[in-house]
Motif scaffolding. Structure first.
Motif, PDB file in Angstrom:
ATOM      1  N   GLN A 202      41.727  -0.742 -31.532  1.00 46.41           N
ATOM      2  CA  GLN A 202      41.674   0.549 -31.695  1.00 46.41           C
ATOM      3  C   GLN A 202      40.329   1.255 -31.431  1.00 46.41           C
ATOM      4  N   ALA A 203      39.365   0.595 -31.831  1.00 41.91           N
ATOM      5  CA  ALA A 203      37.967   0.931 -31.567  1.00 41.91           C
ATOM      6  C   ALA A 203      37.715   0.598 -29.718  1.00 41.91           C
ATOM      7  N   GLY A 204      38.358   0.042 -29.166  1.00 44.14           N
ATOM      8  CA  GLY A 204      38.154  -0.455 -27.793  1.00 44.14           C
ATOM      9  C   GLY A 204      36.796  -1.040 -27.688  1.00 44.14           C
ATOM     10  N   ALA A 205      36.417  -1.908 -28.620  1.00 40.49           N
ATOM     11  CA  ALA A 205      34.914  -2.599 -29.070  1.00 40.49           C
ATOM     12  C   ALA A 205      35.177  -4.136 -29.583  1.00 40.49           C
ATOM     13  N   ILE A 206      34.221  -4.760 -29.219  1.00 39.46           N
ATOM     14  CA  ILE A 206      34.016  -6.057 -30.095  1.00 39.46           C
ATOM     15  C   ILE A 206      33.152  -5.700 -31.464  1.00 39.46           C
ATOM     16  N   ILE A 207      33.585  -6.095 -32.708  1.00 40.21           N
ATOM     17  CA  ILE A 207      32.906  -6.019 -33.785  1.00 40.21           C
ATOM     18  C   ILE A 207      32.226  -7.161 -34.163  1.00 40.21           C
ATOM     19  N   THR A 208      31.096  -7.350 -34.205  1.00 41.09           N
ATOM     20  CA  THR A 208      30.206  -8.562 -34.300  1.00 41.09           C
ATOM     21  C   THR A 208      30.231  -9.014 -35.780  1.00 41.09           C
ATOM     22  N   GLU A 209      29.612  -9.925 -36.044  1.00 39.64           N
ATOM     23  CA  GLU A 209      29.393 -10.603 -37.563  1.00 39.64           C
ATOM     24  C   GLU A 209      28.577  -9.619 -38.327  1.00 39.64           C
TER      25      GLU A 209
END
Length: 258
Positions: A202-209
């Motif tokens: 949905q964000a079109g993004a990688i979400i890191t730790e």
């Protein structure tokens, strides 16, 4: 409407030694990355896996790795650019032959294990590997670890590509995967994996730790098949995405920068 592909690495058994849950995963995924005999697999396993993928109408990909059966392709090796080009070209050729024998066609390529991780860090290495594939098939879609040096390489080459994120792996702030030797690198909780994937798509993004959002080409999600909770995670991710209104379909490939 948002759409995404689901892929899994498979055909990684060897003789009587079984790796993964290929038949079950083929009920979940839309694209299959099939090992080519160097890090895993053998001609009989390749043939059987290709046949299953063709029967399911799954997108077929070659999954080349380092020549490291004992280490399952997860040990780093130092090879020249010429070695890398030949290594990838050879394995892609094997995949094309076995797919053709099963009545199918190889449409994409995804690097495996240590080879993939090293190419995510080193653009020159990625360029050599992908040049080998493109010399065999200029139209092949190269599946890359999104937002890494793999992506920089395909953008420079101008070839067709698809960006990949991982359902069961944690990310560093440079979009590389957390080393498997570190705590929390591999996610085993199916609900957590599913929730993460919906958010990233949905964000079109990688979400890191750390919570950082890295804009990325989220074209396909990798669902591993060789862990105890792998099939549970795969099914949970698919169900969560469908529940969020995401369409699941084979990626078309893209070109240029995002």
């Amino acid at each position: 409407m948002t759409s995404v592909d689901l892929n899994a690495d498979m055909g990684e058994s060897f003789g009587p030694w079984v790796m993964g849950q290929d038949a079950a995963l083929l009920e979940v995924i839309t694209s299959a990355n099939i090992a080519c005999g160097f890090h895993a697999s053998d001609p009989d396993v390749m043939a059987a896996t290709m046949k299953l993928a063709v029967e399911k109408g799954t997108g077929i990909g070659a999954h080349p790795g380092f020549p490291d059966l004992q280490g399952f392709g997860r040990r780093r090796m130092q090879l020249s650019s010429a070695n890398l080009r030949n290594l990838v070209a050879y394995q892609l050729g094997a995949a094309q032959a076995m797919a053709g024998m099963a009545g199918g066609k190889v449409r994409h390529l995804k690097l495996h294990g240590a080879l993939a991780n090293m190419c995510a860090e080193d653009k020159a290495m990625a360029l050599a590997a992908y040049e080998g594939a493109l010399a065999v098939d200029p139209e092949i879609i190269v599946m890359v670890l999104a937002a890494t040096q793999q992506q920089a390489a395909v953008e420079e080459l101008g070839c067709r590509w698809a960006g990949e994120i991982f359902a069961d792996r944690a990310y560093n702030d440079d979009a590389t995967l957390v080393d498997r030797a570190l705590p929390g690198a591999v996610i085993h909780d199916a609900a957590l994996a599913a929730e993460r994937m919906v958010k990233m798509v949905q964000a079109g993004a990688i979400i890191t730790e750390s919570g950082k959002h890295i804009p990325a080409a989220v074209d396909t999600i990798c669902l591993h098949g060789d862990g105890k909770t792998a099939l549970e995670i795969a099914r949970a991710v698919r169900a969560a995405l469908e529940g969020a209104g995401v369409t699941l379909e084979v990626f078309p490939g893209r070109s240029g920068a995002i």
